[in-house]
Scaffold this motif. Structure first.
Motif, PDB file in Angstrom:
ATOM      1  N   LYS A   1       4.083   8.526  32.450  1.00  0.00           N
ATOM      2  CA  LYS A   1       3.314   7.385  32.925  1.00  0.00           C
ATOM      3  C   LYS A   1       3.305   6.324  31.830  1.00  0.00           C
ATOM      4  O   LYS A   1       3.367   6.637  30.655  1.00  0.00           O
ATOM      5  N   PRO A   2       3.212   5.058  32.213  1.00  0.00           N
ATOM      6  CA  PRO A   2       3.139   4.018  31.181  1.00  0.00           C
ATOM      7  C   PRO A   2       1.826   4.106  30.407  1.00  0.00           C
ATOM      8  O   PRO A   2       0.787   4.523  30.934  1.00  0.00           O
ATOM      9  N   VAL A   3       1.883   3.726  29.158  1.00  0.00           N
ATOM     10  CA  VAL A   3       0.701   3.761  28.294  1.00  0.00           C
ATOM     11  C   VAL A   3       0.209   2.338  28.138  1.00  0.00           C
ATOM     12  O   VAL A   3       0.966   1.438  27.775  1.00  0.00           O
ATOM     13  N   TYR A   4      -1.062   2.150  28.430  1.00  0.00           N
ATOM     14  CA  TYR A   4      -1.683   0.809  28.318  1.00  0.00           C
ATOM     15  C   TYR A   4      -2.599   0.786  27.118  1.00  0.00           C
ATOM     16  O   TYR A   4      -3.386   1.707  26.904  1.00  0.00           O
ATOM     17  N   HIS A   5      -2.517  -0.288  26.374  1.00  0.00           N
ATOM     18  CA  HIS A   5      -3.383  -0.480  25.216  1.00  0.00           C
ATOM     19  C   HIS A   5      -4.596  -1.287  25.662  1.00  0.00           C
ATOM     20  O   HIS A   5      -4.467  -2.457  26.028  1.00  0.00           O
ATOM     21  N   ILE A   6      -5.781  -0.688  25.661  1.00  0.00           N
ATOM     22  CA  ILE A   6      -6.975  -1.335  26.197  1.00  0.00           C
ATOM     23  C   ILE A   6      -7.670  -2.219  25.166  1.00  0.00           C
ATOM     24  O   ILE A   6      -8.084  -3.331  25.458  1.00  0.00           O
ATOM     25  N   ASN A   7      -7.773  -1.765  23.950  1.00  0.00           N
ATOM     26  CA  ASN A   7      -8.494  -2.501  22.915  1.00  0.00           C
ATOM     27  C   ASN A   7      -7.590  -3.547  22.291  1.00  0.00           C
ATOM     28  O   ASN A   7      -6.670  -3.228  21.554  1.00  0.00           O
ATOM     29  N   ASP A   8      -7.834  -4.804  22.579  1.00  0.00           N
ATOM     30  CA  ASP A   8      -7.070  -5.898  21.955  1.00  0.00           C
ATOM     31  C   ASP A   8      -7.926  -6.495  20.847  1.00  0.00           C
ATOM     32  O   ASP A   8      -8.804  -7.313  21.059  1.00  0.00           O
TER      33      ASP A   8
END
Length: 90
Positions: A82-89
């Motif tokens: 599954k794709p990995v999403y970076h939540i904390n910008d």
């Protein structure tokens, strides 16, 4: 295996490295080719077995490369990554 074993052997020889890995891979490839020739000659005559082994080797070489790509594609498909999403910008 013969091709890659030879390349590994030549590379290690040029860099003064360990040539044993290349020799082992090369010998395994030669043993596999000898096994195919043995079974072809055993199941047919000497002339037909040797002749058809010369035709069979390039076909198997091409199919082995294609099978490697298919195997990699199957592993990627069935691994369900599954794709990995970076939540904390930050």
């Amino acid at each position: 295996m013969i091709f890659f074993g030879y390349r590994l052997y030549i590379t290690a020889l040029a860099k003064q490295g360990d040539i044993l890995n290349g020799i082992i891979i090369l010998l395994i490839g030669v043993a596999l080719v000898a096994t195919v020739v043995y079974f072809n000659v055993k199941n047919t005559s000497l002339q037909d077995g040797l002749g058809l082994s010369l035709l069979q080797a390039p076909i198997y070489s091409v199919l082995a490369v294609l099978a490697l790509f298919v195997l990699i594609a199957m592993i990627a498909f069935f691994s369900e990554t599954k794709p990995v999403y970076h939540i904390n910008d930050d």
